[in-house]
Write a protein that holds these residues in place. Structure first.
Motif, PDB file in Angstrom:
ATOM      1  N   GLY A  21      -4.880  -0.821   5.194  1.00 43.84           N
ATOM      2  CA  GLY A  21      -4.438  -0.337   3.891  1.00 43.84           C
ATOM      3  C   GLY A  21      -5.539   0.276   3.048  1.00 43.84           C
ATOM      4  N   LEU A  63      -7.997   3.404  -1.179  1.00 48.27           N
ATOM      5  CA  LEU A  63      -7.992   2.213  -2.010  1.00 48.27           C
ATOM      6  C   LEU A  63      -9.324   2.113  -2.737  1.00 48.27           C
ATOM      7  CD1 LEU A  63      -6.392  -0.349  -2.789  1.00 48.27           C
ATOM      8  CD2 LEU A  63      -7.517  -1.499  -0.868  1.00 48.27           C
ATOM      9  N   PRO A 100       0.790  -1.228   0.000  1.00 43.65           N
ATOM     10  CA  PRO A 100       0.000   0.000   0.000  1.00 43.65           C
ATOM     11  C   PRO A 100       0.825   1.282   0.000  1.00 43.65           C
ATOM     12  CG  PRO A 100      -0.932  -1.566   1.544  1.00 43.65           C
ATOM     13  CD  PRO A 100       0.378  -2.139   1.068  1.00 43.65           C
TER      14      PRO A 100
END
Length: 153
Positions: A106, A131, A37
């Protein structure tokens, strides 16, 4: 008989090649996810800063999250906002990545970036990276800090 066998073998080989090539091109890609990440987030930040420095509004806008795009529905409006509110990023001569923090395993990466602009002024920015469903990160916000020294995330 050998000629017939050779013809059948060539036909079978051609058929297998066709089938295998279809499998290669038709099989869906596995679900994308972030391998690292922090590294992925830093790569996106680097690409956006490069786009801002070169004046590539389309590329810079492409790294913005859907939430940011909803606030600035076109690349021109987005670039104008960045130049006004985040001028040091578009004039970054040098920058380096500082500390990072993962939130939710993440789903969010907070990344510190420090740099020096073409005006020789130092700056610090905290990037909020989100994300996406496709496994990529998009920039969901940047907070510019008044001090250039790291104050933590």
């Amino acid at each position: 008989m050998p000629a017939r066998f050779a013809f059948a073998a060539r036909r079978l080989a051609a058929h297998l090649l066709f089938v295998l090539s279809g499998i290669i091109f038709v099989m869906p890609a596995p679900f994308a996810h972030a391998e690292d990440p922090v590294e992925d987030a830093q790569a996106i930040i680097t690409r956006q800063i490069d786009a801002l420095r070169s004046g590539d509004a389309a590329a810079a806008y492409g790294f913005a999250s859907p939430d940011i795009r909803s606030l600035f529905p076109d690349q021109t409006t987005f670039l104008d906002m960045v130049k006004k509110r985040y001028a040091p990023l578009s004039r970054a001569d040098r920058y380096a990545f500082g500390r990072s923090k993962l939130v939710g395993g993440g789903e969010i990466v907070l990344q510190e970036v420090t740099g020096t602009g073409s005006d020789a002024k130092d700056w610090t920015a905290i990037y909020d990276m989100r994300l996406q469903n496709d496994g990529s990160y998009k920039i969901n916000g940047v907070r510019m800090l008044a001090k250039s020294a790291s104050t933590g995330i």
